[in-house]
Every structure is written in C-alpha cells, then in structure tokens.
Design an enzyme around this catalytic site. Structure first.
Site, short mmCIF file in Angstrom:
data_model
loop_
_atom_site.label_atom_id
_atom_site.label_comp_id
_atom_site.label_asym_id
_atom_site.label_seq_id
_atom_site.Cartn_x
_atom_site.Cartn_y
_atom_site.Cartn_z
N ASP A 92 0.84 -1.20 0.00
CA ASP A 92 0.00 0.00 0.00
C ASP A 92 0.87 1.25 0.00
OD1 ASP A 92 -2.87 1.08 0.50
OD2 ASP A 92 -1.62 2.15 1.95
N TYR A 124 2.77 9.93 0.13
CA TYR A 124 3.78 9.35 1.03
C TYR A 124 5.21 9.64 0.54
CZ TYR A 124 -0.17 6.44 2.69
OH TYR A 124 -1.38 5.98 3.15
N LYS A 136 -2.54 6.07 -4.40
CA LYS A 136 -3.72 6.91 -4.14
C LYS A 136 -3.58 8.28 -4.78
CE LYS A 136 -3.89 4.55 0.30
NZ LYS A 136 -2.54 4.47 0.87
N HIS A 147 -7.79 9.29 -2.37
CA HIS A 147 -7.31 9.34 -0.98
C HIS A 147 -8.34 9.98 -0.05
CE1 HIS A 147 -3.13 9.10 1.05
NE2 HIS A 147 -4.07 8.90 1.95
#
Ligand code: NDP
Length: 297
Positions: free
Chosen positions: A50, A55, A84, A117
């Site tokens: 994931d 990130y 995402k 997201h």
C-alpha cells in the site's frame, strides 16, 4: 494472481491479498530504508503493498518491487500494488495525470488499485481503469453517505472495489463494514495496529492499542502477540488489514496471522473494545465540505 496468501475477491473480479504492507513512513527515514524495508517485506511474504503519491515513497517502493522481480523472487502479477490520488489532482483532467506521475515514480506500467485518498467524484478514475493504468479503482476515507452518492451516481461504470479507512479494535467500523459488505465493497483497514506515529496528526495522548489489557490477555491466551491478534481480528471479519513496519521480526510476526483462528467469544470481546476513537481525526480538514468524519459512520 499466483498468490499463496489468502485473498478476497473484488467486485470487478480481481483478487486482493487479505494482509497488506503499509509503506507510509511514521518517522523520518532515508530513501534507502524505505527501499530495503519494502524488499524485506516482499522476502517475508507480503504480496499486497500500500503506497500513495503523498507518502513520497513511490520511487523506492517501485524500485524494491522491480528489484525483487529482477531477482526472480516474484513476478509483477504476484504483487498487488495500491497507490492513491492526492487532493492536488482532484480536477478531472488531472486524475489520470496524477496516476501517470505515480506510475513514472514506480517505473511500472500499471497499479492494481488506484484509490481516491479523500472524498471526491469517481468519474475520472473510471478512465484510468479503462486506460489499463489501474486494474481496479476504489476509495479511501469515505463515509456511508459519500459511498452511497457514488453508488447512486447515474451512469456509474465501475463500483469502487474497496473503501480504505481507519479500522482497529478502538474504531471497529462495524456499521460501515456491514454497509460495505451489503454492497460488495471490501473494507481495507489502515492503522490496524493503532498506528503509533509520533507526528502531529496523531494525538500524543492517544491510547496505545497494542498495550490494551484485554487485547494483551487474548494474545497471552493464544500465545500470540497483541499485533497478531489485532490483525487476525480484521482478516477473520473479512477486512483486509494493512500493517506497517520497518522490522523484519515484526513483519514475520504479522504475516503469521493466517496460522491461527480466534474463537467467536474472543471476536466478541474484541468487538467490545470499540470506543469510536480515531488516531487520524484529520481535524485540520474539518471545515471542508467533503470532510468525512462528521457523520456517525
Ligand atoms: P499501523 O497501524 O500499521 O502501525 C504501524 C506501527 O506498528 C509501527 O510503529 C510499527 O513499528 C508497529 N508494528 C508493526 N508490527 C508490529 C508488531 N508485530 N509488534 C509491535 N509493533 C508493530 O500504522 P500505519 O499508520 O502505518 O497504517 C498502516 C498503513 O495504512 C500505512 O503504512 C499506509 O500504507 C496506510 N494508511 C492509509 C491512510 C489513508 O488515509 N488511506 C492513513 C494512514 C495509513 P516500527 O515502525 O518500529 O516497525
């Protein structure tokens, strides 16, 4: 998908491994640490990874996957990779651009799952699936009302396959889970271990899930760790669980979730720990019209 791990079937026919490796950093770490720990996660047996544009780890995550493919440890089709769509790409004409940017970071041709997201329309996401850049599309942090808005949208081409939300014994999401099950949408749990991140959006005084005395006593009874019980709780109720770690011993522990079962009475005791507590209340976005956490679920 040639996977030894247990999977759930998605409403579009694809499979998703029930346990995923969460890549989001909970502290400042080097790019090489992200690269190395993702490789270790694959070596340990994780096949569901994931990630997310926000990130800022897509490059290292992709590099780790490609390196394990080059080593012959896995084939691309063995890995279920999620990323995402971040909020800066919400304008419909930017949605595919956002995914193409992620794919460039990964240096991969497609992702298995592309998630919104935070709540927004799904229309432009459908095009990413049609273009073959994402095998499945889904959502994250949607409440029931927002899911229903998507499901009731005239001309909806693809239902979201999943809703990735915070979920653990202190926030077991039982009503949202029932709703998702009734609509053939998989609930994916983030912060399934209680997150433990020392960053501003997690309350520093938040209860430490893995020290919960009830969770610990169930763990002791089964000769397992509290983390294993927290993850087993999810997979046993049909929830896909994400677990983040940089430590191989923890990764090994986490993947053993398929080696044991919890009796119904323990599942019920764990259900009883619910207190609707969020480690990620995202108060910062509370004034936004699409803020998802004001509704009961
Ligand atoms: P988790 O609930 O997975 O908890 C991670 C923490 O648990 C880390 O501190 C880790 O320690 C520790 N840990 C892992 N395994 C064990 C174990 N066996 N025993 C004891 N401690 C353990 O937190 P996350 O917040 O990272 O959530 C998981 C993933 O979910 C993220 O990585 C991300 O991919 C996704 N996510 C999605 C969000 C969304 O909005 N869609 C929001 C938040 C997360 P250590 O670091 O020392 O290894």
């Amino acid at each position: 998908m040639s996977l030894k791990q247990q999977c759930v079937g998605l409403n579009d026919g694809h499979l998703m491994p029930l346990l995923g490796y969460g890549t989001s950093q909970n502290r400042e770490v080097s790019a090489s640490k992200i690269f190395e720990s993702t490789k270790i996660a694959i070596d340990t047996g994780f096949r569901h990874i994931d990630s997310a544009y926000v990130y800022k780890n897509e490059k290292e995550t992709g590099q780790a996957i490609r390196s394990k493919i080059a080593d012959g440890v896995v084939k691309r089709e063995d890995i279920f990779l999620t990323t995402k769509l971040w909020c800066t790409f919400h304008r419909p004409e930017l949605v595919q651009v956002g995914l193409e940017r992620s794919l460039k970071n990964f240096q991969l041709e497609f992702v298995d799952l592309y998630l919104i997201h935070f709540p927004i329309s799904i229309k432009a996401m459908e095009k990413c699936k049609d273009a073959g850049l994402a095998k499945s599309i889904g959502v994250s942090n949607f409440n029931r009302r927002q899911l229903e808005m998507i499901l009731n949208k005239p001309g909806l081409k693809y239902k979201p396959v999943c809703n990735q939300v915070e979920c653990h014994p202190y926030l077991n999401q039982s009503k949202l889970l029932d709703f998702c099950k009734s609509r053939d949408i998989i609930l994916v749990a983030y912060a399934a271990l209680g997150s433990q991140r020392p960053i501003t959006w997690v309350d520093q005084n938040a209860p430490f899930l893995l020290n919960d005395p009830v969770l610990c006593s169930i763990a002791k009874k089964h000769n397992r760790s509290p983390a294993q019980i927290a993850l087993r709780y999810q997979v046993q109720r049909g929830v896909v669980a994400l677990a983040h770690s940089y430590e191989q011993n923890e990764m090994k522990e986490n993947i053993q979730v398929f080696e044991f079962q919890l009796p119904l009475e323990d599942m019920e005791v764990l259900d009883g720990l619910n207190r609707n507590f969020r480690y990620f209340p995202l108060d910062i976005a509370a004034e936004h019209p699409n803020f998802p956490f004001s509704d009961e679920y």
